[in-house]
Each structure stands twice: as structure tokens, then as C-alpha cells.
Design an enzyme around this catalytic site. Structure first.
Site, PDB file in Angstrom:
ATOM      1  CB  SER A 193       5.985  43.531  15.306  1.00  0.00           C
ATOM      2  OG  SER A 193       5.730  44.873  14.955  1.00  0.00           O
ATOM      3  N   GLY A 194       6.528  41.260  17.378  1.00  0.00           N
ATOM      4  CA  GLY A 194       6.754  39.839  17.642  1.00  0.00           C
ATOM      5  C   GLY A 194       5.911  39.310  18.778  1.00  0.00           C
ATOM      6  CD  GLU A 244       4.782  47.715  25.544  1.00  0.00           C
ATOM      7  OE1 GLU A 244       5.525  48.630  25.958  1.00  0.00           O
ATOM      8  OE2 GLU A 244       5.193  46.708  24.922  1.00  0.00           O
ATOM      9  CB  THR A 304      10.546  49.728  18.162  1.00  0.00           C
ATOM     10  OG1 THR A 304      11.056  49.629  19.503  1.00  0.00           O
ATOM     11  CG2 THR A 304      11.412  50.702  17.376  1.00  0.00           C
ATOM     12  CB  CYS A 305       7.710  48.332  13.938  1.00  0.00           C
ATOM     13  SG  CYS A 305       7.261  48.515  12.196  1.00  0.00           S
ATOM     14  CB  CYS A 315       9.553  50.609  10.293  1.00  0.00           C
ATOM     15  SG  CYS A 315       8.659  49.404  11.276  1.00  0.00           S
ATOM     16  CE  LYS A 365      11.965  54.061   8.298  1.00  0.00           C
ATOM     17  NZ  LYS A 365      12.678  52.785   8.241  1.00  0.00           N
ATOM     18  CB  ALA A 372       5.979  42.061  33.226  1.00  0.00           C
ATOM     19  CE1 TYR A 395      17.813  48.502   6.692  1.00  0.00           C
ATOM     20  CE2 TYR A 395      19.953  47.978   7.647  1.00  0.00           C
ATOM     21  CZ  TYR A 395      18.867  47.615   6.865  1.00  0.00           C
ATOM     22  OH  TYR A 395      18.830  46.393   6.264  1.00  0.00           O
ATOM     23  CD  GLU A 412      15.533  53.975   6.878  1.00  0.00           C
ATOM     24  OE1 GLU A 412      15.206  53.050   6.123  1.00  0.00           O
ATOM     25  OE2 GLU A 412      15.258  53.989   8.099  1.00  0.00           O
ATOM     26  NE  ARG A 437      32.428  52.885  14.603  1.00  0.00           N
ATOM     27  CZ  ARG A 437      32.344  52.040  15.626  1.00  0.00           C
ATOM     28  NH1 ARG A 437      32.908  52.344  16.779  1.00  0.00           N
ATOM     29  NH2 ARG A 437      31.674  50.913  15.488  1.00  0.00           N
ATOM     30  CG  ASP A 496      14.416  44.370  16.991  1.00  0.00           C
ATOM     31  OD1 ASP A 496      14.189  43.502  16.119  1.00  0.00           O
ATOM     32  OD2 ASP A 496      14.257  45.589  16.789  1.00  0.00           O
ATOM     33  CG  HIS A 548       9.004  48.819 -22.653  1.00  0.00           C
ATOM     34  ND1 HIS A 548      10.210  49.325 -22.238  1.00  0.00           N
ATOM     35  CD2 HIS A 548       8.592  49.599 -23.685  1.00  0.00           C
ATOM     36  CE1 HIS A 548      10.525  50.370 -22.986  1.00  0.00           C
ATOM     37  NE2 HIS A 548       9.559  50.560 -23.882  1.00  0.00           N
ATOM     38  CD  GLU A 575      11.674  47.681 -19.630  1.00  0.00           C
ATOM     39  OE1 GLU A 575      11.747  46.964 -20.644  1.00  0.00           O
ATOM     40  OE2 GLU A 575      11.103  48.791 -19.597  1.00  0.00           O
TER      41      GLU A 575
END
Length: 492
Positions: free
Chosen positions: A19-20, A39, A46-47, A52, A55, A119, A183, A187, A204, A308, A441, A446
Site C-alpha cells: 500500500s505505501g 515486488e 500484506t493488506c 486486512c 481477513k 531487489a 489484533y 481477530e 503469556r 511497516d 434515534h 447516538e
């Protein structure tokens, strides 16, 4: 650097198409830079590929189990519903392939060349590909992300899988032992339990989700236990043995547990091994992450890092923003830096967690005198579904300025709510701003704008609520509505 540097083959070489890295490459190219990106696995990082996005698709699958169960209370008769793991995984794989193709298309539209090889950095301006090709670049960006931590060294540790392998299991495990309390561990524990797997979490510590508000930590463990997850606190795995039917786990307290699979979810580590960083003098921190300044520059002026691999905040939106800021700063005309101080985040368990800002403990440690507002109620949907899960909300407020410092939510839609709450906190909203916002409502959200009574944990007592000057006591309509949601008759 807005103009192309003809001395080098490219203006920017990005290592890692997550992503980055993808965001940085596209924005830099849009600023006129000549960009290549390498790549070694799959575009998307990963995402998109094994984090994510897949998942969350599995999380949605698990939630249907609750929806089918809840439907009966609303008059629906659902018979014969069954779950098929292979169908879910196949559909997930198809969607991931679609997203990967979309990432590649977007890079191509921005005239970024994708190199599907590993690379490594040879010198401050040279990258060497796996096939031996050397490419020179005015600027190099490291965006290689992280990987599951497999640093455990005990007998049989290789028999445990990580989140990477979990997405590709051919069959759903009937039982699983998950080591970890963050996390990823929670999850997967939650979604697998929802799908019918017998789940045991080995941790632990004495509480899960280190760094979250203490009440969130306590409540989510209780909610997951109510949904069938078994917790073993204060123990670790000493060994894993293979059995005819799966795995036997030996704990450090002498006990043995058995399950079909064992998942190791003890965190992630930056992907810096084998990149050649030591040879060119790129400084790494104690965790092996690339040390960078506020503008994502490493100790070598021509080499930057985002996401990351820097171990600042390991979240996809953070990596995207860091990549964007890097590209605008180095190749654009309006430099800027990322503010890491206020980041909404969610944990996609069942029920969901959404948090933004300071915990109560962190706020007190920073010297704030606090007003705490909390609510704990049974949502309207549960009155007919019969589900026992509750909603918990907590506001941490600076007593001196009335500024809302943190919001913590457990309940359905917590992630969606916290994204919008993040807008309010980014705008420095006060408790008075929340109070004067009209409620929608009936909704769970709310409650965020109708909280009026301070919790006893506040640093000052709540205002006197007795009637004054002989007035009749006023009816607290907000409390009445909350009681109605609880299914409790409201007294006036």
C-alpha cells in the site's frame, strides 16, 4: 525534486509494491518522476494479499453465523444453512486476484514500471535485481512492509502456522490453538469460533490487547469467551508435537493441549533482511526497522522508507499516507509530514472494537485531570434476537479544556463509528461539541452525543443533580431511551 535527474536511470526506485510503496510510486509519477517499483511476491502487499482485506472477508463470513441465529427473533425461519470453507476461500482468492490486477492497472496508468523480482540496495543510488540487473536511481524508497514473527525457538515451532498460511488452508480446522493476544490473534480467534472451530488462545500476559484502554481489554476477553473462545493466560508454548490427528502443545506450566492446528500470532517484524542496508549504512533500530526522520528519510540521504518496515504505526492507512507525504515532499511542490498522534483503529472481533485517541491511563500519565463518561447497554437489536452481547462506550475528556482526548467503543459497527469520531477529535472537538450535536434515534451511535453523567472515576464529583428552588425533578430523556433499549421499564 520535481525535474527528472538524467544522471540516473530513474528518479525513484521503490522496493515493495504494498500500500505505501504503490501510493508513493503513483504520486511521484504524477509529479513527473520516472519511477520503477519492484515486488517479489504479489502487487498489493500484506493488506491486500494476506492481511486486512482477506481477513475482513473471513470476518464477514463468521458474522453470518450470528445473523442466522438472530433472525429467528425477527420472524425469519432459517433452515438448512451450512458453511463451506472451500467456497469462502475460493471466493476470497478471486477477489484478491481482482484487487491485485487493479493495483497493477493503476500503476501502469501512472506510467510506473513494475518489476516482478526481488531487489536489494547495492549503494546509495543503485539497486540490484535478482537476475543481476543494476538500476540507478536518484532516490530509493524502501516499502517492504513486515512479516509474521517466527522468532520463536522451541521444539516443533515449525509445526505452527502463521496468518499467511491461514488464508490458504484447504480445510477449516475443527480445533486450533492460537498463541498471542494482539489484533491478529484475537481477530482469527473470533472469526474461527464464529465459523464453528474450537478455539483456545494461549497468551503469556494476564490481559489481551496491550496498549488499549483497560476496560476494553477486560470486556473483549469476556465477550469472546461468551462466544466460545477459551483463554489460557499467563502461559506460553514450550513445544509442539505432531500427532496422528494434528498437534499437541506443551505449555510451560506442564500441561498439554491438543488441536488440529496451531497458529503463532505473536506480532510482526520489519522486512529488512537481505536488502543490503548494512552495506550502505542505513541505520536500523532495535527491532530491525529502518530508522527514519519525520519526512521518512533514513540515515542515508538518498534512501527513504515508509510503512511497516519503519515500525512507526503498522497500519495500512498510515503506510498510504506516509507514501503520499514522501512523494509530495520529494517530488512535488508542497512538502508535508504525517501526524501519527491521532489514528483511529479497529479490531474486527465479534463484537467489534473501535478506538481513537488516548486511553484513560495514558491521559493520566500525561498529567491530565479527567472527566470520564461511560455507557454500557444492551442494543435494541438484541431485545428481539436474544443475544447477550452488550455495547460499551467511553469518552476520556480533559477537565480543563473540555477537549475529548479519547473514545473507546465495543459493539456492532464500532469501526465505522470510530472513523467518524476520528474526524471530530482531529478537529479538536470538545465534550460540549458532542453534547450539542443532535442525536440520530434510534441508533447505537447516538449514545456518543447523549452522555451527560460523569463516571465516578472522574477527577471531580459529578454536578449536584438534586432539584433546585423547589422545582420538580426533570426527566432525563436520554436515560429513558437507554433504558428502553435495555428492555427495562423507565420510571418517571
Amino acid at each position: 525534486m520535481s525535474a527528472s535527474d538524467s544522471i540516473h536511470d530513474v528518479d525513484l526506485f521503490v522496493i515493495g509494491a504494498g500500500s505505501g510503496g504503490v501510493r508513493a510510486a503513483r504520486i511521484a509519477a504524477n509529479h513527473g518522476a520516472r519511477v520503477k517499483i519492484a515486488e517479489e511476491y504479489r502487487v498489493g502487499g500484506t493488506c491486500v494479499i494476506r492481511g486486512c482485506v482477506p481477513k475482513k472477508l473471513l470476518v464477514y463470513a463468521g458474522r453470518y453465523a450470528h445473523e442466522f441465529e438472530d433472525a429467528a427473533g425477527f420472524g425469519w425461519i432459517v433452515e438448512g444453512a451450512r458453511f463451506d470453507w472451500k467456497t469462502l476461500i475460493a471466493n476470497k482468492d478471486r477477489e484478491i486476484a481482482r484487487l491485485e490486477a487493479a493495483y497493477g492497472t493503476n500503476l501502469a496508468r501512472s506510467h510506473v514500471e513494475i518489476i516482478k523480482q526481488r531487489a536489494a540496495i547495492e549503494d546509495p543510488h543503485t539497486v540490484r535485481l535478482a537476475d543481476g540487473t543494476r538500476i540507478t536511481a536518484a532516490t530509493i524508497l524502501i516499502a517492504t512492509g513486515g512479516r509474521p514473527n517466527r522468532g520463536l525457538d522451541f521444539p516443533g515451532c515449525h509445526l505452527g502456522i502463521t496468518s499467511n498460511e491461514m488464508f490458504h488452508l484447504e480445510t477449516q480446522p475443527e480445533s486450533i490453538i492460537i498463541q498471542g493476544g494482539g489484533y491478529i490473534a484475537l481477530e482469527f480467534a473470533s472469526l474461527l469460533a464464529d465459523l464453528g472451530t474450537r478455539v483456545t488462545v494461549v497468551h503469556r500476559g494476564d490481559k489481551v490487547l496491550r496498549g488499549f484502554d483497560e476496560e476494553i481489554r477486560e470486556r473483549i476477553a469476556g465477550e469472546l469467551a461468551a462466544n466460545g473462545v477459551t483463554f489460557e493466560f499467563g502461559v506460553t508454548i514450550d513445544a509442539i508435537e505432531e500427532t496422528p490427528h494434528g498437534r499437541r502443545v506443551l505449555l510451560n506450566d506442564g500441561r498439554a493441549l491438543e488441536a488440529e492446528q496451531v497458529m503463532l500470532a505473536i506480532g510482526r517484524v520489519p522486512n529488512t533482511i537481505g536488502l543490503g542496508l548494512d552495506a550502505v549504512g542505513v541505520e536500523l533500530d532495535m527491532k530491525g526497522a529502518v530508522a527514519v526522520d519525520a519526512r521518512s528519510r533514513s540515515s542515508v540521504p538518498s534512501i527513504y522508507a515508509v510503512g511497516d518496515v519503519t515500525d512507526r504505526v503498522a497500519l495500512t492507512p498510515v503506510a498510504i499516507r506516509e507514501g503520499h507525504a514522501f512523494a509530495d515532499t520529494v517530488f512535488g511542490t508542497h512538502p508535508w509530514t504525517v501526524d501519527h498522534s491521532l489514528i483511529p483503529t479497529a479490531v474486527f472481533t465479534e463484537p467489534e472494537i473501535g478506538v481513537v485517541g488516548l486511553t484513560e491511563a495514558d491521559a493520566r500519565a500525561k498529567g491530565y485531570r479527567l472527566d470520564i463518561y461511560k455507557t454500557d447497554f444492551r442494543p435494541l437489536k438484541a431485545t428481539l434476537s436474544g443475544r447477550t452481547s452488550r455495547v460499551f462506550m467511553k469518552l476520556v475528556v480533559d477537565q480543563r479544556t473540555d477537549k475529548v482526548l479519547g473514545v473507546h467503543i465495543i459493539g456492532e459497527g464500532a469501526g465505522e463509528m470510530i472513523q467518524l469520531v476520528g474526524v471530530a477529535l482531529t478537529a479538536n472537538a470538545t465534550k460540549a461539541d458532542f453534547d450539542r450535536t443532535m442525536a440520530l434515534h434510534p441508533s447505537t451511535a447516538e449514545e456518543l452525543v447523549t452522555l451527560r453523567t460523569k463516571d465516578p472515576s472522574s477527577d471531580m464529583p459529578a454536578p449536584d443533580t438534586l432539584p433546585m428552588h423547589g422545582e420538580e425533578p426533570m426527566v432525563d430523556e436520554d436515560a429513558v431511551e437507554s433504558q428502553m433499549r435495555e428492555g427495562v421499564p423507565a420510571a418517571k
